[in-house]
Scaffold this active site. Sequence first.
Site, PDB file in Angstrom:
ATOM      1  N   HIS B  37       0.834  -1.212   0.000  1.00 46.27           N
ATOM      2  CA  HIS B  37       0.000   0.000   0.000  1.00 46.27           C
ATOM      3  C   HIS B  37       0.865   1.257   0.000  1.00 46.27           C
ATOM      4  O   HIS B  37       0.590   2.223  -0.694  1.00 46.27           O
ATOM      5  CB  HIS B  37      -0.936   0.015   1.215  1.00 46.27           C
ATOM      6  CG  HIS B  37      -2.236  -0.698   0.980  1.00 46.27           C
ATOM      7  ND1 HIS B  37      -2.333  -2.069   0.962  1.00 46.27           N
ATOM      8  CD2 HIS B  37      -3.481  -0.231   0.720  1.00 46.27           C
ATOM      9  CE1 HIS B  37      -3.591  -2.413   0.719  1.00 46.27           C
ATOM     10  NE2 HIS B  37      -4.308  -1.317   0.564  1.00 46.27           N
ATOM     11  N   LYS B 102      -9.796  -8.307   8.016  1.00 45.04           N
ATOM     12  CA  LYS B 102     -10.482  -8.577   9.288  1.00 45.04           C
ATOM     13  C   LYS B 102     -10.148  -7.451  10.247  1.00 45.04           C
ATOM     14  O   LYS B 102      -9.080  -6.850  10.166  1.00 45.04           O
ATOM     15  CB  LYS B 102     -10.055  -9.924   9.873  1.00 45.04           C
ATOM     16  CG  LYS B 102      -8.549 -10.051  10.072  1.00 45.04           C
ATOM     17  CD  LYS B 102      -8.156 -10.454  11.441  1.00 45.04           C
ATOM     18  CE  LYS B 102      -6.637 -10.605  11.545  1.00 45.04           C
ATOM     19  NZ  LYS B 102      -6.100 -10.538  12.869  1.00 45.04           N
TER      20      LYS B 102
END
Lengths: 279, 192
Positions: B37, B102
């Site tokens: 990222h 999650k």
Amino acid sequence: MRTVSAAEITAAVARLCIRANTCLPEDVDRALERAYFTEPWPLAQGTLDLLRQNRDRARACSLPICQDTGMACVFVELGQELHIEGNFEQAVHQGVRQGYGEGFLRKSMVADPLRRVNTEDNTPASITVRIVPGDQCAITVVPKGFGSENMSRLGMLKPADGVEGVKKFVIETVRLAGPNPCPPIVLGIGIGGCFDKVAALAKHALLRPLDQPNPDPFYQVLEDELLEEINALGIGPQGFGGRATCLGLAIETAPTHVAGLPVAVNVSCHVTRRATVVL
Amino acid sequence: MQYRLTTPVTREDLAPLRAGDTVLLSGTVYTARDAAHKRMMELLDRGERLPFPAEGSALYYVGPTPERPGEIIGAAGPTTSGRMDAYSPRLLDLGQAIMIGKGVRNDAVKEAVVRNGAVYLAALGGAGALMAASVKGLEMVCWEDLGCEAVRRLEVVDMPLTVILDPQGGDLYQSGPAAYLADLERKQKSCL
């Protein structure tokens, strides 16, 4: 004097790394089964069933149960009458290197916390040695995932906070963690000692089988009460809601200073892994 | 409700999804964790293109274990998504439609989900062996030096996921536990 070679230690550690990552310990397995059969919330029971299926598939296919095959925490109880031939620490690191390579386990260690270059072989291990009577060497490998490790907390409470303060701190830790540590979780709780000791107690508490209560009735009651209160929070499996937020917890204590009440909570997940061998 | 979706998805595909629904996802899913990222942000800062088409795409926050010979992928469960919070809104504004991971997201991500009609889906945390079963193909895309954090293209079939954040602002991590506790309270009252 008995002798164990460095090569034997390396081979044992390598085997333990692979076994711990593919087979759930029996006590955790039983706790997961119990959670599944006693879960009153259908959605949560469905989620727990998927976790059971995952465990079974990992065992059947020799796949890691979780892709975070962890930092290799190695606990050694070394008999003081045992002679180790060769470099003990290097032997343990070499075992981790071998096990994580041969077992196709993930290499998750970076050599420096800020410069962050992967060591490519999951070394070094985090080694804790305790010298004990006898001429044996018990090695336990605990692959510790960081999804849960990151949710762990340490507090230097005041003696006046007492048992209620400790309970509040533990519950608050679970609340703050929410769905992040992959509930149903397992907790290792340290109380007492000093700043570094209390964290070591919490980590070591994760070694105790979940169906083995605290030998001190006072702390056994505290463990039961905490488990009950945590499983009333409603977080549930994966944080989707339900009863099974925590599979089990263990408290370890140590004498402490008149002025302090250190508490540490080491958070672990439904894949609380450990494997032991005695040489 | 259970939905079947195939990537790339449209805003219309995602509009009916609500927190707590389940999704069986098929098609192409890209893997990226924090390190990847960060590099994507650097590309964008330099005015360069992302290593994959953003529009309607799905990103899975996963660092799989190495695949054994003859296997497609190792264990491949989700990592904690919160570490991607700093980067996700920018990608969602560029068209990324599905985040898979999650754990809790921050308010900026929740707002970006609503603003773009996107979704945040949970894979089963700690269930790496099970999640891997839905992966039918894997190809390295870029940044192989990141090891398990490199960007990979996965072909998935019926990947089992749960809607956490929906385009209406729903959040299962709030509503799920609340529903369980409300039901518990109702049952306790009826016992009195």
